[in-house]
Design a protein around this motif. Structure first.
Motif, PDB file in Angstrom:
ATOM      1  N   SER A  41       0.833  -1.210   0.000  1.00  0.00           N
ATOM      2  CA  SER A  41       0.000   0.000   0.000  1.00  0.00           C
ATOM      3  C   SER A  41       0.864   1.256   0.000  1.00  0.00           C
ATOM      4  O   SER A  41       0.551   2.233  -0.692  1.00  0.00           O
ATOM      5  N   ASP A  42       1.981   1.242   0.746  1.00  0.00           N
ATOM      6  CA  ASP A  42       2.889   2.389   0.723  1.00  0.00           C
ATOM      7  C   ASP A  42       3.562   2.520  -0.637  1.00  0.00           C
ATOM      8  O   ASP A  42       3.745   3.632  -1.143  1.00  0.00           O
ATOM      9  N   ALA A  43       3.924   1.391  -1.226  1.00  0.00           N
ATOM     10  CA  ALA A  43       4.549   1.416  -2.557  1.00  0.00           C
ATOM     11  C   ALA A  43       3.601   2.022  -3.585  1.00  0.00           C
ATOM     12  O   ALA A  43       4.023   2.808  -4.439  1.00  0.00           O
ATOM     13  N   GLU A  44       2.323   1.688  -3.485  1.00  0.00           N
ATOM     14  CA  GLU A  44       1.331   2.265  -4.404  1.00  0.00           C
ATOM     15  C   GLU A  44       1.199   3.767  -4.198  1.00  0.00           C
ATOM     16  O   GLU A  44       1.061   4.524  -5.163  1.00  0.00           O
ATOM     17  N   ASP A  45       1.249   4.221  -2.933  1.00  0.00           N
ATOM     18  CA  ASP A  45       1.208   5.661  -2.651  1.00  0.00           C
ATOM     19  C   ASP A  45       2.413   6.373  -3.259  1.00  0.00           C
ATOM     20  O   ASP A  45       2.283   7.426  -3.879  1.00  0.00           O
ATOM     21  N   VAL A  46       3.584   5.773  -3.073  1.00  0.00           N
ATOM     22  CA  VAL A  46       4.812   6.360  -3.622  1.00  0.00           C
ATOM     23  C   VAL A  46       4.744   6.381  -5.147  1.00  0.00           C
ATOM     24  O   VAL A  46       5.124   7.373  -5.784  1.00  0.00           O
ATOM     25  N   LEU A  47       4.236   5.304  -5.734  1.00  0.00           N
ATOM     26  CA  LEU A  47       4.112   5.225  -7.192  1.00  0.00           C
ATOM     27  C   LEU A  47       3.239   6.364  -7.721  1.00  0.00           C
ATOM     28  O   LEU A  47       3.608   7.045  -8.681  1.00  0.00           O
ATOM     29  N   GLN A  48       2.092   6.568  -7.082  1.00  0.00           N
ATOM     30  CA  GLN A  48       1.188   7.630  -7.542  1.00  0.00           C
ATOM     31  C   GLN A  48       1.830   9.006  -7.389  1.00  0.00           C
ATOM     32  O   GLN A  48       1.773   9.833  -8.298  1.00  0.00           O
ATOM     33  N   GLU A  49       2.451   9.227  -6.234  1.00  0.00           N
ATOM     34  CA  GLU A  49       3.124  10.501  -6.000  1.00  0.00           C
ATOM     35  C   GLU A  49       4.260  10.697  -7.011  1.00  0.00           C
ATOM     36  O   GLU A  49       4.459  11.785  -7.547  1.00  0.00           O
ATOM     37  N   THR A  78      11.394   9.922  -4.620  1.00  0.00           N
ATOM     38  CA  THR A  78      10.075  10.013  -3.992  1.00  0.00           C
ATOM     39  C   THR A  78       9.953   9.003  -2.854  1.00  0.00           C
ATOM     40  O   THR A  78       9.436   9.329  -1.781  1.00  0.00           O
ATOM     41  N   ALA A  79      10.445   7.792  -3.067  1.00  0.00           N
ATOM     42  CA  ALA A  79      10.382   6.751  -2.031  1.00  0.00           C
ATOM     43  C   ALA A  79      11.218   7.145  -0.816  1.00  0.00           C
ATOM     44  O   ALA A  79      10.769   7.001   0.328  1.00  0.00           O
ATOM     45  N   ILE A  80      12.410   7.653  -1.044  1.00  0.00           N
ATOM     46  CA  ILE A  80      13.272   8.055   0.073  1.00  0.00           C
ATOM     47  C   ILE A  80      12.626   9.194   0.855  1.00  0.00           C
ATOM     48  O   ILE A  80      12.604   9.180   2.088  1.00  0.00           O
ATOM     49  N   LYS A  85       9.542  11.141   5.656  1.00  0.00           N
ATOM     50  CA  LYS A  85       8.349  11.824   6.186  1.00  0.00           C
ATOM     51  C   LYS A  85       7.541  10.963   7.142  1.00  0.00           C
ATOM     52  O   LYS A  85       6.882  11.478   8.025  1.00  0.00           O
ATOM     53  N   ASN A  86       7.557   9.656   6.928  1.00  0.00           N
ATOM     54  CA  ASN A  86       6.720   8.770   7.726  1.00  0.00           C
ATOM     55  C   ASN A  86       7.470   8.273   8.949  1.00  0.00           C
ATOM     56  O   ASN A  86       8.453   7.545   8.843  1.00  0.00           O
ATOM     57  N   LEU A  93      15.279   3.417   9.492  1.00  0.00           N
ATOM     58  CA  LEU A  93      16.314   4.202   8.838  1.00  0.00           C
ATOM     59  C   LEU A  93      17.477   4.449   9.792  1.00  0.00           C
ATOM     60  O   LEU A  93      18.635   4.349   9.408  1.00  0.00           O
ATOM     61  N   LEU A  94      17.184   4.762  11.041  1.00  0.00           N
ATOM     62  CA  LEU A  94      18.237   4.996  12.022  1.00  0.00           C
ATOM     63  C   LEU A  94      19.037   3.725  12.260  1.00  0.00           C
ATOM     64  O   LEU A  94      20.256   3.756  12.362  1.00  0.00           O
ATOM     65  N   PHE A  95      18.335   2.605  12.335  1.00  0.00           N
ATOM     66  CA  PHE A  95      19.011   1.326  12.559  1.00  0.00           C
ATOM     67  C   PHE A  95      19.949   0.992  11.406  1.00  0.00           C
ATOM     68  O   PHE A  95      21.082   0.567  11.616  1.00  0.00           O
TER      69      PHE A  95
END
Length: 99
Positions: A41-49, A78-80, A85-86, A93-95
């Protein structure tokens, strides 16, 4: 259809060309987005954006290099940015940065 002509038609606002561009590149780009988000679902959001950015900035594509590479760069950026943002991704990411 040659992608050079497809880009020209997209820039002229031809919906059929925009649809063809989207359908040609959406499946592989969804895979790129998924590799970053690890959530469909996040990948689809990133794809649209990402595709909004592609169409908004298509005039900047100079025809140098492959169109797919240019689109991929937009999707990765866009994915990065989406991950930054999330907040739920912040710990991952910190790990990863500590390694």
């Amino acid at each position: 259809m040659l992608y050079h002509q497809l880009v020209k038609d997209c820039l002229k606002g031809k919906l059929a060309a925009q649809k063809e561009l989207y359908h040609s590149y959406a499946p592989p780009m969804l895979g790129v987005c998924y590799r970053y988000t690890k959530s469909m679902s996040d990948a689809e959001d990133v794809l649209q954006e990402g595709f909004i950015k592609v169409f908004k900035n298509l005039h900047q594509y100079k025809g140098e290099g492959e169109l797919g590479g240019w689109i991929r760069r937009i999707m990765v950026t866009t994915a990065i940015n989406y991950l930054k943002k999330n907040s739920r991704y912040q710990t991952e990411l910190l790990f990863e940065e500590e390694h």
